[in-house]
Write a protein that holds these residues in place. Structure first.
Motif, PDB file in Angstrom:
ATOM      1  N   VAL A 137       0.037  11.329  16.318  1.00 58.11           N
ATOM      2  CA  VAL A 137       0.427   9.984  16.393  1.00 58.11           C
ATOM      3  C   VAL A 137      -0.219   9.601  17.843  1.00 58.11           C
ATOM      4  CG1 VAL A 137       1.754   8.039  16.237  1.00 58.11           C
ATOM      5  CG2 VAL A 137       2.179  10.075  14.899  1.00 58.11           C
ATOM      6  N   ILE A 138       0.057  10.431  18.821  1.00 61.26           N
ATOM      7  CA  ILE A 138      -0.164  10.012  20.167  1.00 61.26           C
ATOM      8  C   ILE A 138      -1.650  10.359  20.694  1.00 61.26           C
ATOM      9  CG2 ILE A 138       0.592  10.425  22.501  1.00 61.26           C
ATOM     10  CD1 ILE A 138       3.252  11.897  21.233  1.00 61.26           C
ATOM     11  N   LYS A 139      -2.021   9.333  21.125  1.00 59.56           N
ATOM     12  CA  LYS A 139      -3.826   9.262  21.109  1.00 59.56           C
ATOM     13  C   LYS A 139      -4.201   9.634  22.778  1.00 59.56           C
ATOM     14  CE  LYS A 139      -4.720   8.809  16.746  1.00 59.56           C
ATOM     15  NZ  LYS A 139      -4.214  10.057  16.120  1.00 59.56           N
ATOM     16  N   LYS A 140      -3.237   9.174  23.553  1.00 61.74           N
ATOM     17  CA  LYS A 140      -3.550   9.583  24.979  1.00 61.74           C
ATOM     18  C   LYS A 140      -3.288  10.690  25.479  1.00 61.74           C
ATOM     19  CE  LYS A 140      -2.513   4.437  26.290  1.00 61.74           C
ATOM     20  NZ  LYS A 140      -1.363   3.780  27.290  1.00 61.74           N
ATOM     21  N   PRO A 141      -4.228  11.788  25.730  1.00 65.65           N
ATOM     22  CA  PRO A 141      -4.022  13.227  25.766  1.00 65.65           C
ATOM     23  C   PRO A 141      -3.353  13.251  27.204  1.00 65.65           C
ATOM     24  CG  PRO A 141      -6.381  12.791  25.623  1.00 65.65           C
ATOM     25  CD  PRO A 141      -5.769  11.444  25.715  1.00 65.65           C
ATOM     26  N   GLU A 142      -3.286  12.549  27.931  1.00 64.02           N
ATOM     27  CA  GLU A 142      -2.520  12.813  29.427  1.00 64.02           C
ATOM     28  C   GLU A 142      -1.060  12.400  29.342  1.00 64.02           C
ATOM     29  OE1 GLU A 142      -4.751  10.229  28.532  1.00 64.02           O
ATOM     30  OE2 GLU A 142      -4.142   8.256  29.360  1.00 64.02           O
ATOM     31  N   ILE A 143      -0.486  11.775  28.058  1.00 59.41           N
ATOM     32  CA  ILE A 143       0.983  11.527  27.866  1.00 59.41           C
ATOM     33  C   ILE A 143       1.428  12.460  26.733  1.00 59.41           C
ATOM     34  CG2 ILE A 143       1.076   9.160  29.210  1.00 59.41           C
ATOM     35  CD1 ILE A 143       1.062   7.975  26.539  1.00 59.41           C
ATOM     36  N   VAL A 144       0.672  13.125  25.963  1.00 60.20           N
ATOM     37  CA  VAL A 144       1.317  13.713  25.096  1.00 60.20           C
ATOM     38  C   VAL A 144       2.317  14.597  25.502  1.00 60.20           C
ATOM     39  CG1 VAL A 144       0.878  15.596  23.168  1.00 60.20           C
ATOM     40  CG2 VAL A 144      -0.984  13.851  23.838  1.00 60.20           C
ATOM     41  N   ASP A 145       2.650  15.367  26.417  1.00 57.63           N
ATOM     42  CA  ASP A 145       3.566  16.243  26.925  1.00 57.63           C
ATOM     43  C   ASP A 145       4.576  15.583  27.243  1.00 57.63           C
ATOM     44  OD1 ASP A 145       1.946  18.588  26.001  1.00 57.63           O
ATOM     45  OD2 ASP A 145       1.356  18.995  28.343  1.00 57.63           O
ATOM     46  N   LEU A 146       4.332  14.426  27.867  1.00 63.08           N
ATOM     47  CA  LEU A 146       5.534  13.652  28.471  1.00 63.08           C
ATOM     48  C   LEU A 146       6.437  13.044  27.157  1.00 63.08           C
ATOM     49  CD1 LEU A 146       6.690  12.617  30.895  1.00 63.08           C
ATOM     50  CD2 LEU A 146       5.014  10.707  31.072  1.00 63.08           C
ATOM     51  N   LEU A 147       5.930  12.718  26.160  1.00 65.51           N
ATOM     52  CA  LEU A 147       6.310  12.113  24.961  1.00 65.51           C
ATOM     53  C   LEU A 147       6.970  13.248  24.223  1.00 65.51           C
ATOM     54  CD1 LEU A 147       3.978   8.947  24.251  1.00 65.51           C
ATOM     55  CD2 LEU A 147       6.449   9.267  24.786  1.00 65.51           C
ATOM     56  N   LEU A 148       6.709  14.413  24.263  1.00 67.64           N
ATOM     57  CA  LEU A 148       7.107  15.352  23.253  1.00 67.64           C
ATOM     58  C   LEU A 148       8.555  16.126  23.916  1.00 67.64           C
ATOM     59  CD1 LEU A 148       4.002  17.036  21.916  1.00 67.64           C
ATOM     60  CD2 LEU A 148       5.325  15.300  20.934  1.00 67.64           C
ATOM     61  N   PRO A 149       9.714  16.060  23.171  1.00 69.20           N
ATOM     62  CA  PRO A 149      10.739  16.523  23.721  1.00 69.20           C
ATOM     63  C   PRO A 149      10.780  17.983  23.549  1.00 69.20           C
ATOM     64  CG  PRO A 149      10.903  15.559  21.410  1.00 69.20           C
ATOM     65  CD  PRO A 149       9.670  15.280  21.911  1.00 69.20           C
ATOM     66  N   ASN A 150      11.059  18.444  24.873  1.00 68.83           N
ATOM     67  CA  ASN A 150      11.205  19.975  25.087  1.00 68.83           C
ATOM     68  C   ASN A 150      12.242  20.485  25.591  1.00 68.83           C
ATOM     69  OD1 ASN A 150      10.781  19.247  27.448  1.00 68.83           O
ATOM     70  ND2 ASN A 150       8.392  19.968  27.474  1.00 68.83           N
ATOM     71  N   ALA A 162      12.492  21.750  15.252  1.00 68.97           N
ATOM     72  CA  ALA A 162      11.646  21.128  16.527  1.00 68.97           C
ATOM     73  C   ALA A 162      10.137  21.398  16.651  1.00 68.97           C
ATOM     74  CB  ALA A 162      12.541  21.756  17.688  1.00 68.97           C
ATOM     75  N   GLU A 163       9.674  22.328  16.340  1.00 63.88           N
ATOM     76  CA  GLU A 163       8.177  22.681  16.125  1.00 63.88           C
ATOM     77  C   GLU A 163       7.515  21.799  15.371  1.00 63.88           C
ATOM     78  OE1 GLU A 163       7.458  24.039  19.334  1.00 63.88           O
ATOM     79  OE2 GLU A 163       5.952  24.963  18.299  1.00 63.88           O
ATOM     80  N   TYR A 164       8.188  21.640  14.096  1.00 72.24           N
ATOM     81  CA  TYR A 164       7.507  20.721  13.099  1.00 72.24           C
ATOM     82  C   TYR A 164       7.450  19.368  13.436  1.00 72.24           C
ATOM     83  CZ  TYR A 164       6.583  18.299   8.990  1.00 72.24           C
ATOM     84  OH  TYR A 164       6.138  17.291   8.091  1.00 72.24           O
ATOM     85  N   ALA A 165       8.522  18.936  14.049  1.00 70.44           N
ATOM     86  CA  ALA A 165       8.771  17.685  14.538  1.00 70.44           C
ATOM     87  C   ALA A 165       7.811  17.377  15.569  1.00 70.44           C
ATOM     88  CB  ALA A 165      10.157  17.226  14.997  1.00 70.44           C
ATOM     89  N   ARG A 166       7.424  18.349  16.639  1.00 67.41           N
ATOM     90  CA  ARG A 166       6.633  18.014  17.874  1.00 67.41           C
ATOM     91  C   ARG A 166       5.042  17.909  17.234  1.00 67.41           C
ATOM     92  NH1 ARG A 166      10.639  20.678  21.168  1.00 67.41           N
ATOM     93  NH2 ARG A 166      10.125  22.782  20.265  1.00 67.41           N
TER      94      ARG A 166
END
Ligand code: NA7
Length: 536
Positions: A309-322, A299-303
């Motif tokens: 790929v994600i270039k908008k810093p403000e949405i990185v955490d939202l798009l990463l499954p946790n 999972a860590e590798y996948a994240r």
């Protein structure tokens, strides 16, 4: 208009997807009279209904095809590594033509009820077109993901724009050019459709409840050479596939436990498999689906790959499954999905934090904020595995309803039959590998077993077969026990029924793998259908 009233068939099959098509073929080969009822106006099942932009199979096309006829496989040429819906539907129509299947199929007809007459030993099957037929065998080829579900949002009837469900998409397609579009959901259907919708929409807002693991699909055109070589060995490959855990041979599972590998070895496995595309990643370690520690590494590798790929810093955490282990919800194959969120006209809304409150004439209200849109796409999934079966009012012995019997979760023996419901078969039913496998391999495994069973019953003048309650109890316990040894039950997934409010939370598929399951099927048949009662 009703075509059949008071006719009697040897078998009725509900559904004309891959399962219903092959079942019909096998039973007709035995000289049986069969009627297939299908709600759509053509063959295809899943691939008939799911016409949303980007709809594509996540199993490779060279494996996602019938493997029972050399003539059929040689007469068809796949063009891409992962087939798009229109190509799969064309293939299904090609098979229907080749086998002349449609003459025994009645389309645009939904089966409403099926009732067992104990005295006559026959099922009475009724449809929404007024048909009422009788048959010795009733076979549910209704698919695992065919009851599309729009959540019960308040105010949906007030919406003045257009709305669609990915699983029931208009045949003429939808032009989103210049439209403000909302997509609700971020499962496979959303992951596939969002990049294409974003190409047309003037603005796209994605409403996400759970971030999913997405992995680059690596789709590409197939070369003539690989298609030709596969045709030479396809039937052989298919036999091998039946002995594998997932019914797939394009990759092998690494059986070594993560803890028994060096850091470099683990990195090599994860990296190599990630870039292979597809589900190979989940085979990186022997215990990836069984222990938190091994899964966490993957999972860590996948994240970390997704983050790149994600270039908008403000949405990185939202798009990463946790909030769930990788693989316990269906892994989504990504073709420009994450990249789409880098576009200026694409936004994401966290509806876990700020749930959708209602739909209004102009759009969606979530977390107290209004989002005005012209179209809403519900990519909200299905009442999986049991929805389509229980959509038919099935009544067995002593007037027992299958809906009541399964009210605390589906109960089957081998995923094939249920006690109290003689001569009723489920193809890829709950309690079988089904959605955790290459569906066509599992469909063929079940259809071959059912048709051989019916052949032996007929030859032996045996009128009925019915799962024994104790065999069923044992199987249900076994399926649960196996699932509990995996991480699967840890996510709110449709495998668990968790996406439907009020649906019992039971892990429905069999996690032991297609190969092990196939051995069990063979043992049961070889022991005169042990666990079933055969009625004279
Ligand atoms: P899925 O995988 O069931 O995805 C449905 C999505 O819709 C998922 O992200 C859900 O979030 C979301 N959803 C469902 N209900 C709601 C509500 N009420 N509010 C917000 N979001 C919601 O269906 P798909 O059609 O994408 O894929 C089905 C399978 O087809 C797939 O696995 C492949 O095997 C092929 P959740 O994750 O439940 O929080």
């Amino acid at each position: 208009m009703a075509q059949d009233t008071n006719r009697e068939f040897d078998a009725v099959i509900v559904g004309a997807g891959f399962a219903g098509m092959y079942m019909l073929h096998r039973l007709r080969e035995q000289g049986l009279s069969v009627r297939v009822f299908e709600a759509g106006d053509g063959v295809g099942g899943t691939w008939y209904w799911n016409r949303y932009p980007g709809a594509r199979c996540d199993v490779e096309s060279l494996e996602y095809q019938f493997g029972f006829s050399d003539e059929i496989q040689r007469g068809w040429t796949w063009t891409e590594r992962y087939s798009a819906q229109p190509e799969i539907l064309r293939y299904q129509n090609y098979v229907a033509d080749k086998l002349d299947l449609r003459r025994d199929m009645q389309f645009s007809t939904r089966v409403t009820s099926s009732t067992y007459d104990e005295r006559a030993g026959l099922w009475t099957v009724e449809t929404d077109k007024g048909d009422k037929v009788r048959a010795r065998f009733c076979i549910m080829a209704t698919g695992c993901l065919s009851a599309a579900r729009v959540p019960d949002f308040n105010g949906i009837e007030d919406f003045k724009g257009e709305w669609y469900h990915t699983g029931d998409w208009p045949h003429e397609g939808v032009d989103f050019t210049g439209k403000r579009v909302a997509v609700i959901g971020t499962g496979s259907s959303a992951v596939q459709s969002i990049p294409l919708i974003a190409e047309q929409a003037s603005h796209l807002t994605v409403f996400q409840r759970t971030a999913n693991f997405t992995l680059p699909a690596g789709n590409r055109p197939l070369t003539e050479d690989e298609v030709r070589k596969t045709k030479e060995v396809l039937l052989e490959n298919r036999k091998r596939a039946r002995d594998t855990p997932g019914g797939i041979i394009c990759f092998e599972y690494n059986e070594t436990l993560a803890a028994d590998m060096t850091e470099e070895e683990r990195a090599r496995e994860l990296d190599g498999r990630w870039h292979m595309g597809g589900f190979a990643f989940l085979g990186s370690f022997g215990d990836l689906m069984a222990t938190q520690e091994a899964n966490h590494l993957a999972a860590e590798y996948a994240r970390s790959e997704m983050r790149k790929v994600i270039k908008k810093p403000e949405i990185v955490d939202l798009l990463l499954p946790n909030d769930h282990p990788v693989g316990v919800k269906r892994l989504c194959l990504d073709t420009h999905y994450l990249e789409t969120f880098n576009l200026p006209h694409v936004d994401i809304v966290d509806v876990k934090k700020a749930p959708i409150e209602r739909i209004t004439a102009k759009g969606i209200v979530a977390g107290g904020k209004g989002y005005e849109v012209d179209c809403i796409v519900f990519a909200t999934g299905f009442d999986a595995m049991t929805g389509a079966i229980l959509g038919v009012d099935i009544t067995g012995k002593k007037g027992e309803k299958l809906r009541d019997k399964w009210s605390a979760g589906p109960r089957t023996y081998l995923g094939l039959g249920s006690a109290g419901f003689p001569n009723l078969f489920f193809i890829t039913g709950p309690g079988s590998p089904s959605v955790l496998s290459n569906m066509i391999v599992s469909i063929e495994q079940h259809v071959d077993w059912i048709s051989e069973c019916i052949r032996r019953l007929t030859a032996g003048n045996i009128r009925s077969i019915e799962a024994k309650p104790d065999a069923e109890d044992m199987w249900v316990a076994h399926v649960n026990e196996l699932a509990s040894q995996t991480l699967y039950p840890q996510a709110n997934s449709w495998y668990m029924g968790a996406n439907i409010p009020g649906k019992p939370r039971v892990f429905m598929p069999y996690t032991g793998g297609v190969g092990v399951y196939g051995q069990k099927l063979a043992e049961v048949a070889g022991a005169d259908y042990e666990g079933f009662t055969l009625g004279a």
